[in-house]
Design a protein around this motif. Structure first.
Motif, PDB file in Angstrom:
ATOM      1  N   PHE A 199      36.359  -0.984 -83.924  1.00 17.83           N
ATOM      2  CA  PHE A 199      36.069  -1.045 -82.493  1.00 17.83           C
ATOM      3  C   PHE A 199      35.628  -2.442 -82.104  1.00 17.83           C
ATOM      4  O   PHE A 199      35.019  -3.167 -82.898  1.00 17.83           O
ATOM      5  N   ASP A 200      35.928  -2.807 -80.870  1.00 18.09           N
ATOM      6  CA  ASP A 200      35.407  -4.045 -80.325  1.00 18.09           C
ATOM      7  C   ASP A 200      33.885  -3.969 -80.304  1.00 18.09           C
ATOM      8  O   ASP A 200      33.308  -2.898 -80.082  1.00 18.09           O
ATOM      9  N   GLN A 201      33.216  -5.095 -80.532  1.00 12.60           N
ATOM     10  CA  GLN A 201      31.761  -5.107 -80.637  1.00 12.60           C
ATOM     11  C   GLN A 201      31.087  -4.544 -79.396  1.00 12.60           C
ATOM     12  O   GLN A 201      30.046  -3.884 -79.489  1.00 12.60           O
ATOM     13  N   ASP A 202      31.659  -4.749 -78.230  1.00 15.24           N
ATOM     14  CA  ASP A 202      31.046  -4.277 -76.995  1.00 15.24           C
ATOM     15  C   ASP A 202      31.338  -2.800 -76.734  1.00 15.24           C
ATOM     16  O   ASP A 202      30.656  -2.165 -75.933  1.00 15.24           O
ATOM     17  N   LEU A 203      32.331  -2.237 -77.417  1.00 13.31           N
ATOM     18  CA  LEU A 203      32.720  -0.848 -77.182  1.00 13.31           C
ATOM     19  C   LEU A 203      32.093   0.125 -78.179  1.00 13.31           C
ATOM     20  O   LEU A 203      31.649   1.222 -77.795  1.00 13.31           O
ATOM     21  N   GLY A 204      32.018  -0.269 -79.446  1.00 14.95           N
ATOM     22  CA  GLY A 204      31.580   0.651 -80.492  1.00 14.95           C
ATOM     23  C   GLY A 204      30.197   1.224 -80.262  1.00 14.95           C
ATOM     24  O   GLY A 204      29.989   2.443 -80.358  1.00 14.95           O
ATOM     25  N   TRP A 205      29.226   0.377 -79.944  1.00 16.34           N
ATOM     26  CA  TRP A 205      27.864   0.879 -79.768  1.00 16.34           C
ATOM     27  C   TRP A 205      27.764   1.803 -78.558  1.00 16.34           C
ATOM     28  O   TRP A 205      26.970   2.755 -78.555  1.00 16.34           O
TER      29      TRP A 205
END
Length: 496
Positions: A177-183
């Motif tokens: 996942f993209d870093q901004d999407l996963g969390w």
């Protein structure tokens, strides 16, 4: 002025004599799952995958945990009062809905302040769950099993924490996942699971004990009849009721704050001391370690955020096993002995690890193993804190006392994430964190000593034998009347 009707009730005796059945498993899963959600929530926040996106450093990450804990305080106080006056079941869906909304909206955060607000809301929902559900569980589970079941249920917090660690490994993996999407996606795991609880909770009855003391004796009797019929249909035999265990009660209604104060500080001052001490000590230690463990691994042992979750899975499993393995002994060896042992052992092991950490002889693996061993004992003791507070005070104010003591513990514990986040710094100086660990160890050991000396021997006893209901008519036995007067105790051992 109409006279309050007095009724003779066998509800407590009937509930305590029931054999273990699938009905009780429904209670465990339907109500106990809240602790899994709490562990999941805290772990996802502790993994701090959102820190880069929202521009948050160690202190800000710790502050996110503090807002969540303060939300729990608010929710416990509000829902705890309502659970005693309106019933346990009526609050289940409300508190759960508050949590679902708060957690989901936090996943859309675009700034730290927005994130803090919705973490507070999610915490309020979970805080409400703690107050209402601990009461319901202890009032429904038979006295023979109450200790181990309550401790095991509270211990499932760590099953949720382990689940959160696995989720973090997946959602924080930038190759997936993209870093901004996963969390952001990780914050929807809890709400999705929480939706499944709505169906289960529809089939959980109101606490017959609560109905008994709120002028609903006929409903309580029908409720117990249905429970017994259900258990018989499962193939279990139910023994006869001991008629000598009947009690005479009358409707009590809303408990004035003056009465609560007199119960806590005049009738049961030592119990109040034990409850507050247990909650404060375990909350401070757990919040200090739990909310900052990823920062410790990252800053002192150069463990990347995604890998930190792998270490935590082992830590969480150790905590879960502690509650499951040691819970049985709280019913057989007794509450006071086990509280003293678990708290003191946890503190001593953590103190040993503090000196080794300061000497620089630990690595990420060995430090995690010390945490596992210390919290193997601490998890059972911390879970027993909720059991203790729930069972040693009168039924009519049970949820409120849980909420007050829980809130005090969380209020003090809420300081820990921010404090220990500042002690970690940039990972170049181990001295401040060493003294922080020494403080946490001392706090836990002190809690064990106080619990061992002033604790209540409640193993295997009916809740009504541990603390007289305020609504009890026969020989008030040191109870408190609705107008706030405290009658003279007539040989009762339950007035301190």
């Amino acid at each position: 002025m109409s006279q309050v009707k007095e009724v003779r009730s066998l509800v407590p005796a009937r509930m305590d004599r029931l054999p273990w059945s699938r009905f009780h498993w429904l209670i465990v899963v339907g109500l106990g799952f809240s602790w899994i959600l709490d562990g999941l929530e805290v772990q996802i926040v502790a993994a701090n995958g959102y820190a880069h996106t929202l521009g948050m450093g160690p202190v800000e990450v710790g502050l996110a945990g503090t807002f969540y804990l303060l939300g729990q305080v608010f929710g416990a106080l509000v829902f705890g009062r309502l659970a005693d006056s309106l019933g346990r079941k009526n609050l289940f869906l409300v508190s759960l809905a508050v949590y679902l909304v708060g957690s989901a909206v936090a996943g859309f955060a675009f700034a730290p302040w927005f994130f803090y607000i919705w973490r507070f809301v999610a915490g309020a929902g979970i805080g409400g769950e703690y107050a209402a559900i601990n009461s319901a569980i202890d009032e429904i589970i038979p006295s023979k099993y109450r200790g181990r079941v309550d401790i095991a249920i509270n211990g499932t917090y760590w099953g949720g924490a382990a689940l959160g660690a696995v989720a973090s490994m997946f959602f924080l993996n930038t190759e997936v996942f993209d870093q901004d999407l996963g969390w952001r996606l990780s914050f929807f795991v809890g709400p999705v699971l929480g939706l499944l609880l709505i169906y289960l909770r529809r089939h959980i009855p109101e606490s017959p004990r609560w109905q008994m003391t709120h002028g609903r004796e006929e409903e309580a009797e029908r409720n117990v009849d249905a429970i017994e019929q259900r258990i018989r249909e499962e193939g279990h035999e139910i023994g006869p009721v001991d008629e000598s265990r009947a009690i005479v009660v009358k409707e009590y209604g809303r408990v004035p704050f003056l009465v609560i104060a007199k119960v806590l500080f005049r009738q049961y001052p030592r119990r109040t001391l034990v409850g507050i001490t247990m909650m404060v000590t375990q909350s401070f230690l757990y919040n200090a370690i739990f909310f900052t463990y990823a920062l410790v691994l990252e800053n002192f042992y150069d463990v990347p955020p995604a890998s930190a979750s792998q270490y935590f899975i082992v830590f969480a499993i150790g905590n879960l096993l502690g509650a499951l393995v040691l819970g049985h002994f709280f019913d057989t060896w007794g509450r006071r002995r086990m509280l003293f042992g678990t708290y003191v052992l946890a503190g001593l092991i953590l103190l040993t690890s503090a000196f080794l950490f300061h000497a620089g002889v630990l690595n990420a693996t060995t430090h995690t193993l010390f945490w596992c061993l210390s919290f193997f004992f601490a998890s059972a003791g911390a879970s027993a804190a909720y059991l203790t507070v729930s069972e040693i005070f009168p039924l009519e104010l049970r949820s409120q006392v849980i909420s007050y003591v829980f809130s005090i513990g969380q209020f003090v514990g809420a300081i820990a994430p921010t404090l220990y986040g500042s002690l970690i710094g940039d990972g170049t100086d181990r001295g401040p964190l060493f003294w922080g660990y020494v403080l946490g160890s001392g706090v836990m050991i002190a809690g064990g000593v106080i619990s061992g000396v002033f604790g209540v021997s409640a193993a295997g006893k009916s809740l009504e034998d541990i603390a007289d209901p305020l609504s009890l008519v026969e020989q008030a036995k040191g109870g408190v009347t609705p107008d706030g007067a405290v009658p003279e105790a007539k040989g009762s051992s339950r007035r301190e």
